[in-house]
Design a protein around this motif. Structure first.
Motif, PDB file in Angstrom:
ATOM      1  N   ASN A   1       0.836  -1.208   0.000  1.00 17.17           N
ATOM      2  CA  ASN A   1       0.000   0.000   0.000  1.00 17.17           C
ATOM      3  C   ASN A   1       0.868   1.253   0.000  1.00 17.17           C
ATOM      4  OD1 ASN A   1      -3.067  -0.409   0.208  1.00 17.17           O
ATOM      5  ND2 ASN A   1      -2.314  -1.933   1.640  1.00 17.17           N
ATOM      6  N   GLU A   2       1.945   1.220   0.763  1.00 20.09           N
ATOM      7  CA  GLU A   2       2.848   2.371   0.846  1.00 20.09           C
ATOM      8  C   GLU A   2       3.556   2.612  -0.476  1.00 20.09           C
ATOM      9  OE1 GLU A   2       4.843   5.655   2.197  1.00 20.09           O
ATOM     10  OE2 GLU A   2       3.112   4.612   3.062  1.00 20.09           O
ATOM     11  N   ILE A   3       3.982   1.530  -1.138  1.00 18.33           N
ATOM     12  CA  ILE A   3       4.634   1.665  -2.447  1.00 18.33           C
ATOM     13  C   ILE A   3       3.692   2.322  -3.448  1.00 18.33           C
ATOM     14  CG2 ILE A   3       5.475   0.350  -4.442  1.00 18.33           C
ATOM     15  CD1 ILE A   3       6.683  -1.654  -2.459  1.00 18.33           C
ATOM     16  N   LEU A   4       2.460   1.833  -3.495  1.00 18.65           N
ATOM     17  CA  LEU A   4       1.482   2.386  -4.431  1.00 18.65           C
ATOM     18  C   LEU A   4       1.215   3.862  -4.164  1.00 18.65           C
ATOM     19  CD1 LEU A   4      -1.106  -0.555  -4.574  1.00 18.65           C
ATOM     20  CD2 LEU A   4       0.388   0.195  -6.427  1.00 18.65           C
ATOM     21  N   PHE A   5       1.095   4.213  -2.884  1.00 20.92           N
ATOM     22  CA  PHE A   5       0.717   5.590  -2.547  1.00 20.92           C
ATOM     23  C   PHE A   5       1.895   6.551  -2.648  1.00 20.92           C
ATOM     24  CE2 PHE A   5      -0.379   9.103   0.335  1.00 20.92           C
ATOM     25  CZ  PHE A   5      -1.599   9.452  -0.202  1.00 20.92           C
ATOM     26  N   SER A   6       3.037   6.163  -2.081  1.00 20.05           N
ATOM     27  CA  SER A   6       4.176   7.088  -2.044  1.00 20.05           C
ATOM     28  C   SER A   6       4.829   7.279  -3.401  1.00 20.05           C
ATOM     29  CB  SER A   6       5.221   6.591  -1.023  1.00 20.05           C
ATOM     30  OG  SER A   6       5.727   5.319  -1.397  1.00 20.05           O
ATOM     31  N   ARG A   7       4.861   6.225  -4.217  1.00 18.30           N
ATOM     32  CA  ARG A   7       5.541   6.327  -5.515  1.00 18.30           C
ATOM     33  C   ARG A   7       4.610   6.738  -6.647  1.00 18.30           C
ATOM     34  NH1 ARG A   7       9.818   1.262  -6.103  1.00 18.30           N
ATOM     35  NH2 ARG A   7      10.576   1.237  -3.950  1.00 18.30           N
ATOM     36  N   PHE A   8       3.333   6.334  -6.546  1.00 13.01           N
ATOM     37  CA  PHE A   8       2.439   6.539  -7.694  1.00 13.01           C
ATOM     38  C   PHE A   8       1.125   7.246  -7.337  1.00 13.01           C
ATOM     39  CE2 PHE A   8       4.852   2.567  -8.159  1.00 13.01           C
ATOM     40  CZ  PHE A   8       5.643   2.899  -9.253  1.00 13.01           C
ATOM     41  N   SER A   9       1.012   7.678  -6.075  1.00  9.39           N
ATOM     42  CA  SER A   9      -0.193   8.384  -5.604  1.00  9.39           C
ATOM     43  C   SER A   9      -1.465   7.560  -5.835  1.00  9.39           C
ATOM     44  CB  SER A   9      -0.327   9.751  -6.299  1.00  9.39           C
ATOM     45  OG  SER A   9       0.792  10.567  -6.006  1.00  9.39           O
ATOM     46  N   ILE A  10      -1.346   6.255  -5.687  1.00 12.83           N
ATOM     47  CA  ILE A  10      -2.486   5.359  -5.845  1.00 12.83           C
ATOM     48  C   ILE A  10      -2.938   4.870  -4.471  1.00 12.83           C
ATOM     49  CG2 ILE A  10      -3.279   3.126  -6.744  1.00 12.83           C
ATOM     50  CD1 ILE A  10      -1.353   3.472  -9.065  1.00 12.83           C
ATOM     51  N   ASN A  11      -4.170   5.176  -4.129  1.00  7.86           N
ATOM     52  CA  ASN A  11      -4.750   4.681  -2.876  1.00  7.86           C
ATOM     53  C   ASN A  11      -5.470   3.375  -3.181  1.00  7.86           C
ATOM     54  OD1 ASN A  11      -6.203   4.148  -0.540  1.00  7.86           O
ATOM     55  ND2 ASN A  11      -6.704   6.298  -0.162  1.00  7.86           N
ATOM     56  N   TYR A  12      -4.909   2.273  -2.739  1.00  7.20           N
ATOM     57  CA  TYR A  12      -5.489   0.967  -3.071  1.00  7.20           C
ATOM     58  C   TYR A  12      -6.919   0.831  -2.575  1.00  7.20           C
ATOM     59  CZ  TYR A  12      -6.078  -4.083  -3.443  1.00  7.20           C
ATOM     60  OH  TYR A  12      -6.547  -5.339  -3.763  1.00  7.20           O
ATOM     61  N   ASN A  13      -7.249   1.529  -1.496  1.00  6.84           N
ATOM     62  CA  ASN A  13      -8.615   1.447  -0.960  1.00  6.84           C
ATOM     63  C   ASN A  13      -9.646   1.982  -1.942  1.00  6.84           C
ATOM     64  OD1 ASN A  13      -7.815   0.340   1.524  1.00  6.84           O
ATOM     65  ND2 ASN A  13      -7.368   2.369   2.368  1.00  6.84           N
ATOM     66  N   ASN A  14      -9.195   2.801  -2.881  1.00 10.02           N
ATOM     67  CA  ASN A  14     -10.110   3.372  -3.864  1.00 10.02           C
ATOM     68  C   ASN A  14     -10.280   2.500  -5.102  1.00 10.02           C
ATOM     69  OD1 ASN A  14     -10.463   5.611  -2.226  1.00 10.02           O
ATOM     70  ND2 ASN A  14      -8.837   6.788  -3.216  1.00 10.02           N
ATOM     71  N   GLU A  15      -9.568   1.365  -5.156  1.00 11.34           N
ATOM     72  CA  GLU A  15      -9.730   0.450  -6.281  1.00 11.34           C
ATOM     73  C   GLU A  15     -11.147  -0.123  -6.279  1.00 11.34           C
ATOM     74  OE1 GLU A  15      -7.088  -0.852  -8.750  1.00 11.34           O
ATOM     75  OE2 GLU A  15      -6.863   1.257  -8.205  1.00 11.34           O
ATOM     76  N   PRO A  16     -11.720  -0.426  -7.444  1.00 13.99           N
ATOM     77  CA  PRO A  16     -13.075  -0.997  -7.498  1.00 13.99           C
ATOM     78  C   PRO A  16     -13.189  -2.261  -6.660  1.00 13.99           C
ATOM     79  CG  PRO A  16     -12.346  -0.346  -9.688  1.00 13.99           C
ATOM     80  CD  PRO A  16     -11.150  -0.212  -8.796  1.00 13.99           C
ATOM     81  N   GLU A  17     -14.331  -2.419  -5.992  1.00 13.68           N
ATOM     82  CA  GLU A  17     -14.552  -3.582  -5.140  1.00 13.68           C
ATOM     83  C   GLU A  17     -14.441  -4.886  -5.933  1.00 13.68           C
ATOM     84  OE1 GLU A  17     -15.283  -3.457  -1.504  1.00 13.68           O
ATOM     85  OE2 GLU A  17     -14.121  -1.747  -2.218  1.00 13.68           O
ATOM     86  N   MET A  18     -14.829  -4.859  -7.202  1.00 12.45           N
ATOM     87  CA  MET A  18     -14.746  -6.061  -8.018  1.00 12.45           C
ATOM     88  C   MET A  18     -13.299  -6.527  -8.151  1.00 12.45           C
ATOM     89  SD  MET A  18     -16.314  -6.973 -11.768  1.00 12.45           S
ATOM     90  CE  MET A  18     -15.732  -5.481 -12.565  1.00 12.45           C
ATOM     91  N   PHE A  19     -12.364  -5.574  -8.230  1.00  8.64           N
ATOM     92  CA  PHE A  19     -10.964  -5.937  -8.333  1.00  8.64           C
ATOM     93  C   PHE A  19     -10.461  -6.540  -7.027  1.00  8.64           C
ATOM     94  CE2 PHE A  19     -10.081  -2.334 -11.622  1.00  8.64           C
ATOM     95  CZ  PHE A  19     -10.973  -2.950 -12.505  1.00  8.64           C
ATOM     96  N   LYS A  20     -10.886  -5.967  -5.913  1.00  6.81           N
ATOM     97  CA  LYS A  20     -10.366  -6.372  -4.609  1.00  6.81           C
ATOM     98  C   LYS A  20     -11.029  -7.627  -4.057  1.00  6.81           C
ATOM     99  CE  LYS A  20     -11.193  -2.362  -2.691  1.00  6.81           C
ATOM    100  NZ  LYS A  20     -11.234  -1.291  -1.678  1.00  6.81           N
TER     101      LYS A  20
END
Length: 223
Positions: free
Chosen positions: A124-143
Motif C-alpha cells: 500500500n505504501e509503495i502504491l501511494f508514495s511512488r504513484f499516488s495510488i490509494n489501493y482502498n479506492n480500487e473498485p470492489e470487483m478488483f479487490k
C-alpha cells in the motif's frame, strides 16, 4: 454406440450415486486465457471488460441451472463454493507488481525483487508514495471478486437460528415431486445478483440462510 458391436460395454457400467446433502463444487478455470487477453488487449492486472464478460457468462449459467446455489469468481476462474481472502491478497500484489512495471519502468524481475518479503502495508505504501495510488479506492470487483446468487428477502440474523439451519443439513431432505417443482419455480422467479462484497464474514451467510439450506427464500416485494 446403441445397436452396435460396442453396446456390450454397457454391461460393465456401474452406478455412481452422490451422497445425499453433499455439496458439489465445480471449478471452471480459464482456457487459453492468456491468448484471449492478448487478442483483445486486456489490460493487466484488471480489465473491466474481461471481468464483465466472465460475470455475464457465469450469471447465464446460474440462470440456466436452478440447482446452482452460489458462484464466485476470482482471477480467471469461477467456483461454486465459499471464497477466502486470497482474491484480495493476490490482487494487491498484482496491482503493485504491474504498477511498478507500467508506471515505474521496472522489468518483471526488478518488480518481483522490490515486492519480495513485503506485507500488505508495504505494498500500500509503495502504491501511494511512488504513484499516488490509494489501493482502498480500487473498485470492489478488483479487490473482492464477484459473487453470484439468487436474491431473496434478507433475514435478520438475530431472529434466525443459523446453527439450527446448518445442523439441519446433516439430515436427509425428502421432498415430494410437487415440492421440488415449487422450489424450482421459486428459484426461477428470483433475481440473480452479481455482487462484489465480502463473503468471508458471517453476516453474509446469516442474512442469506437459503444459501446453506439450499431452500429458496421469500421473493422480495417489488417497490
Amino acid at each position: 454406440m446403441a445397436n452396435s458391436k460396442f453396446e456390450y460395454v454397457r454391461d460393465f457400467e456401474i452406478p455412481d450415486p452422490l451422497l445425499p446433502n453433499t455439496w458439489i463444487v465445480v471449478r471452471v478455470d480459464g482456457r487459453a486465457f492468456t491468448k484471449m487477453c492478448a487478442k483483445y488487449n486486456f489490460q493487466k492486472p484488471n480489465d473491466r471488460r474481461a471481468l464483465d464478460l466472465m460475470n455475464t457468462a457465469a450469471r447465464a449459467v446460474v440462470a440456466d441451472l436452478p440447482d446452482i446455489t452460489i458462484a464466485y469468481g476470482v482471477s480467471d476462474e469461477y467456483r461454486s463454493a465459499r471464497a477466502d481472502n486470497k482474491g484480495h491478497i493476490n490482487n494487491l500484489y498484482n496491482t503493485s507488481f504491474w504498477t511498478l512495471i507500467q508506471l515505474g519502468g521496472l522489468d518483471n524481475k526488478e518488480a518481483e525483487k522490490t515486492l519480495a518479503g513485503t506485507v500488505a502495508a508495504d505494498k500500500n505504501e509503495i502504491l501511494f508514495s511512488r504513484f499516488s495510488i490509494n489501493y482502498n479506492n480500487e473498485p470492489e470487483m478488483f479487490k473482492k471478486g464477484s459473487v453470484i446468487f439468487r436474491d431473496y428477502e434478507l433475514v435478520d440474523p438475530d431472529s434466525h437460528n443459523v446453527t439450527q439451519t446448518i445442523d439441519s443439513l446433516a439430515e436427509p431432505i425428502t421432498q415430494s415431486k410437487t415440492q421440488k417443482e415449487n422450489d424450482k419455480k421459486r428459484r426461477a422467479k428470483a433475481r440473480i445478483l452479481v455482487e462484489h462484497m465480502d463473503i468471508i464474514k458471517d453476516d453474509f451467510w446469516d442474512r442469506r440462510p437459503w444459501i446453506l439450506s439450499n431452500k429458496p427464500g421469500k421473493i422480495p416485494k417489488e417497490t
